[in-house]
Design an enzyme around this catalytic site. Structure first.
Site, short mmCIF file in Angstrom:
data_model
loop_
_atom_site.label_atom_id
_atom_site.label_comp_id
_atom_site.label_asym_id
_atom_site.label_seq_id
_atom_site.Cartn_x
_atom_site.Cartn_y
_atom_site.Cartn_z
N LYS A 133 0.83 -2.95 9.14
CA LYS A 133 1.99 -2.08 9.32
C LYS A 133 3.16 -2.91 9.84
O LYS A 133 3.01 -3.69 10.77
CB LYS A 133 1.67 -0.98 10.33
N PHE A 140 6.79 3.89 10.62
CA PHE A 140 7.67 2.85 11.14
C PHE A 140 8.15 1.87 10.07
O PHE A 140 9.07 1.11 10.29
CB PHE A 140 6.96 2.06 12.24
N GLY A 141 7.52 1.83 8.93
CA GLY A 141 7.89 0.86 7.90
C GLY A 141 6.81 0.73 6.85
O GLY A 141 5.93 1.58 6.73
N GLU A 142 6.88 -0.38 6.09
CA GLU A 142 5.92 -0.57 5.00
C GLU A 142 4.52 -0.85 5.54
O GLU A 142 4.34 -1.31 6.66
CB GLU A 142 6.36 -1.73 4.10
N GLY A 192 4.83 3.88 5.90
CA GLY A 192 4.36 4.58 7.09
C GLY A 192 5.51 5.09 7.91
O GLY A 192 6.68 5.02 7.52
N ASP A 247 -4.22 16.25 14.60
CA ASP A 247 -4.03 16.47 13.16
C ASP A 247 -5.31 16.12 12.41
O ASP A 247 -5.31 15.28 11.51
CB ASP A 247 -2.85 15.65 12.65
N ILE A 292 0.83 -1.20 0.00
CA ILE A 292 0.00 0.00 0.00
C ILE A 292 0.87 1.25 0.00
O ILE A 292 0.64 2.19 -0.75
CB ILE A 292 -0.94 0.02 1.22
N GLY A 293 1.87 1.27 0.88
CA GLY A 293 2.69 2.46 0.95
C GLY A 293 3.70 2.36 2.08
O GLY A 293 4.01 1.28 2.58
#
Length: 797
Positions: A554, A538-540, A536, A645, A533-534
């Site tokens: 995640k 901390f990681g993929e 983040g 946010d 997906i993408g």
């Protein structure tokens, strides 16, 4: 004085939900590990008490001759049984059986069994039936392997009997384990008319375990309406979990619920169908009566009208609000919908808490709405003097209560498990896509529904994978270090201590164990990776298949021990949040590296991308989106969680059109142009930030309200431009500094063309008040937006 103490207890006792909660009710109850003692196990007979007695009927254990073996051979009519007795009522959700292995010498096993159970509120032993109304449960095919059978419905038992059966006469031996949890609720039984038949299909409450006696009225038991299972769509096909009644002469259905103790009831939740095209609408209205003893019912009756919904046929929870009624018995009358031939219900829950009856004497009258006090005048005047003292004490206590409640408004402690979602849904279609209207009384309370947390993907993922942002809800306590985030702000602040308020290290640092939860450990081999997906914080982030649902996973790898600690804290905090409009953490994989966090997958991506792909969205859809987000934020507010946010990019849309609060570390790369880089160290969403958050480092629910005002502006602007698009980042900072010094902004975001004037003036503008105490709460914003949902077609611009 006891009445005053009682009132104190009612005021400050948090509500819980009286419901059969099954999500964490699958624990081993103790046959294998001997938590169930030998004296708790008995049997109808044994071939040899010493070697094959009931004490040897422990699954995964080899003792004696290897199992319990009844004295007589077994057939379809046998009455031999193995009994397990518990010290308290216990919920049983599954049963595991084994034959007699005995190091390979055994040859006996049961091919099938039945379950009988008893508890003190039942007059006789009851028999378990599955969804097909069958009592027989398949068991083993050999002597060695254990077979675990999950029950179609949970049973509540003090004693349970396993009854082996066979189509042919045979010798049988058994070992068993039972799974479940203690029954912590206070419902004793409910009474209701038996359901009806339709074309040979039974809508009976066939799992009811009370007094049946071939009577149309069920009494003294518990069945489908309190088994922790809700019905699915299309009641005329998926009928097993529903109880249905044809329209009777009087056009209503009567139910009565009795508890083991006095309860302070604040709401009743009923799961009902609304298949109006098949003449199976939700109930149109309800009447509720209460009694503290089961005989005398209060004259103060609750009347509830349920607006007809002809848009959505999805089953829903309907909440009947009750103003803190003290009762042991509640009688409910549900009236059929207009021109509806059927009424279907699958579950009933109560929002309530225990009332300390020790504070109440028999001569103390529990008030329904207004309390009347009488004083008998004595010659010595003592009683009158006591009354005057009592009166002034009452006034003092009342003032204290009101003061405390007012002070707690902005600084609430973390709420108890909220109630099931009582939402109404109105489907709105945008070019083939669907967004749901959610209209629910007191939605900020309703985290538990979620009720079954069904997260099954219903739409294919968009081919543009960059549109999906990683769910990573950023939440933080109000108690933050008030350190300015920018240079040049007056004050004795160490610039080395400035840190990114959006990082996981900072945003979760204020949460102790009270805010954390233990998440399910998911076997790594159960996750089938579908695509990347993408990236983040901390990681993929990968899209994976977990059994029958898709999830976002995640990964954490290659980082410091401090970051690993932050990651653990983040997922545990996020796991404690349960609300239909907040993205959910499903579980974790922590046994091996890399550590994985499994989260709800939202197939329609982030809200900003979703709106940009649907430019024909109308005002009513915008109001619906804002209402859903306000519901989720009101829940976070009730838990005293601060998001930090809030923006359209940080919300997600699932395949059914549900909009949910999230916060993506990845969103800060997808929408980097919307963040302001501070000293090359970290980025801030300054165009969404309250002045005190940016300039003083003060984050609170009030600063979140400011950000939500900007988010509503985004939504009604169809996300076509970023806030203050004609201003540079430095101009935006100067604009906020102007508010800090003068109490007002130099430039305010103007009303979007699609935003009604009333909504802009009464809901959006107040979010940007200089004084945080003058900004509306999310609870109030949500209630006002809900009122607009019903009138949105007639709103004037």
């Amino acid at each position: 004085m006891k009445l005053l103490l009682y009132l104190f207890g009612v005021t400050f006792h948090s509500n819980t939900v009286v419901a059969l909660e099954l999500r964490e009710c699958s624990h081993q109850l103790g046959m294998s590990n001997r938590k169930i003692r030998d004296e708790q196990i008995s049997a109808s007979s044994s071939f040899d008490l010493q070697s094959t007695g009931p004490q040897h009927a422990r699954a995964h254990q080899e003792s004696g001759s290897g199992a319990w073996c009844p004295k007589n051979q077994i057939n379809s009519l046998s009455k031999e049984w193995l009994q397990i007795s518990f010290s308290v009522d216990t919920v049983i959700t599954s049963v595991e059986t084994q034959g007699r292995f005995d190091d390979g010498r055994g040859m006996e096993y049961a091919t099938a069994f039945k379950i009988q159970y008893w508890r003190p509120s039942l007059n006789a032993w009851a028999s378990y039936k599955d969804d097909f109304e069958l009592e027989t449960i398949p068991a083993n095919n050999d002597t060695e392997h254990a077979i675990r059978r999950h029950l179609d419905r949970a049973i509540i038992a003090r004693r349970i009997r396993i009854v082996p059966v066979s189509n042919s006469t045979r010798t049988v031996c058994m070992r068993v384990e039972v799974f479940g949890c203690p029954f912590d609720d206070s419902l004793v039984f409910y009474n209701v008319d038996q359901g009806d038949l339709q074309s040979g299909i039974s809508y009976h409450d066939f799992s009811y375990d009370g007094n049946l006696a071939n009577s149309p009225h069920l009494t003294g038991g518990i069945g489908k309406l309190y088994d922790g299972e809700v019905g699915k769509n299309n009641v005329f096909v998926n009928h097993h979990k529903w109880v249905g009644w044809r329209r009777k002469r009087n056009g209503n259905v009567k139910l009565a619920f009795e508890f083991s103790e006095l309860r302070n009831i604040s709401g009743i939740l009923i799961h009902t169908s609304n298949e109006f095209k098949k003449s199976a609408k939700a109930f149109s209205s309800a009447t509720v009566l209460f009694s503290i003893n089961g005989k005398d019912f209060s004259d103060t009756i609750v009347h509830f009208n349920n607006p007809e919904d002809t848009e959505s046929e999805v089953p829903r929870w309907i909440r009947i609000p009750v103003n803190n009624r003290i009762a042991k018995v509640a009688k409910i009358r549900l009236n059929f919908g207009t021109d509806s031939d059927w009424l279907f219900i699958s579950e009933v829950n109560f929002e309530s808490n225990h009332t300390n009856i020790e504070l109440l004497n028999d001569d103390v009258v529990i008030p329904d709405s207004v309390s009347y006090f009488s004083v008998t005048e004595h010659d010595d005047g003592t009683s009158m003097f006591a009354f005057i003292i009592f009166f002034f004490m009452f006034l003092i206590v009342a003032v204290i209560i009101l003061t405390v409640l007012y002070r707690k408004r902005e600084y609430r402690v973390k709420a108890s498990s909220p109630s099931p979602n009582a939402k109404r849904e109105i489907l709105l279609t945008i070019d083939g896509n669907t967004i749901k209207h959610h209209v629910s009384p007191s939605t900020y309370q309703m985290a538990r529904d979620n009720l079954q947390n069904a997260l099954i993907e219903k739409m294919p993922m968009s081919p543009i994978i960059s549109d999906y942002a990683e769910p990573d809800i950023s939440v933080c306590s109000d108690v933050t270090a008030n350190t300015p985030l920018l240079y040049g702000i007056d004050g004795p602040y160490d610039t080395q201590k400035r840190s990114n308020p959006l990082s996981s290290m900072v945003k979760y640092s204020d949460y102790g164990e009270v805010y954390c939860t233990t998440l399910p450990e998911i076997a790594r081999d159960k996750l089938i990776c579908v695509s990347r997906i993408g990236q983040g914080e901390f990681g993929e982030v990968d899209l994976c298949q977990l059994e029958n649902r898709k999830v976002a996973v995640k990964k954490l790898h290659g980082i410091s021990q401090a970051d690993e600690f932050s990651f653990h804290r983040e997922i545990r905090v996020l796991g404690s949040l349960k609300h239909p409009n907040v993205v959910e953490v499903v579980g974790v994989c922590t046994i091996q590296k890399p550590i994985l966090c499994i989260m709800e997958y939202m197939e329609n991506g982030d809200l900003k991308s979703y709106i940009l792909k649907n430019p024909t969205i109308q005002t009513s859809q915008c109001i619906s989106i804002c209402t859903q987000l306000a519901a989720g934020l009101a829940y976070l507010e009730s838990c005293n969680f601060v998001h930090r946010d809030i923006a359209a990019r940080n919300c997600l849309v699932d395949g059914e059109g549900n909009v949910k609060i999230a916060d993506f570390g990845m969103a800060r790369s997808l929408y980097s142009q919307e963040y302001y880089k501070v000293e090359g160290k970290f980025v801030l969403p300054i165009r969404w930030m309250a002045w005190e958050a940016l300039l003083l480092g003060k984050f609170s629910t009030a600063s979140d309200v400011w950000g939500f005002g900007v988010t509503m502006w985004e939504i009604f602007s169809l996300c076509s431009e970023k806030p203050y698009s004609d201003m540079t980042d430095d101009d935006v900072v100067e604009n906020l500094q102007s508010m800090s010094s003068t109490g007002s902004l130099k430039q305010v975001l103007s009303r979007p063309r699609m935003c009604p004037s009333k909504l802009y003036n009464e809901q959006i503008l107040p979010c940007w008040n200089y004084e945080s105490s003058r900004r509306p709460s999310f609870e109030n914003v949500h209630l006002h937006l809900q009122s607009l949902v019903h009138t949105s077609p007639h709103i004037h611009f």
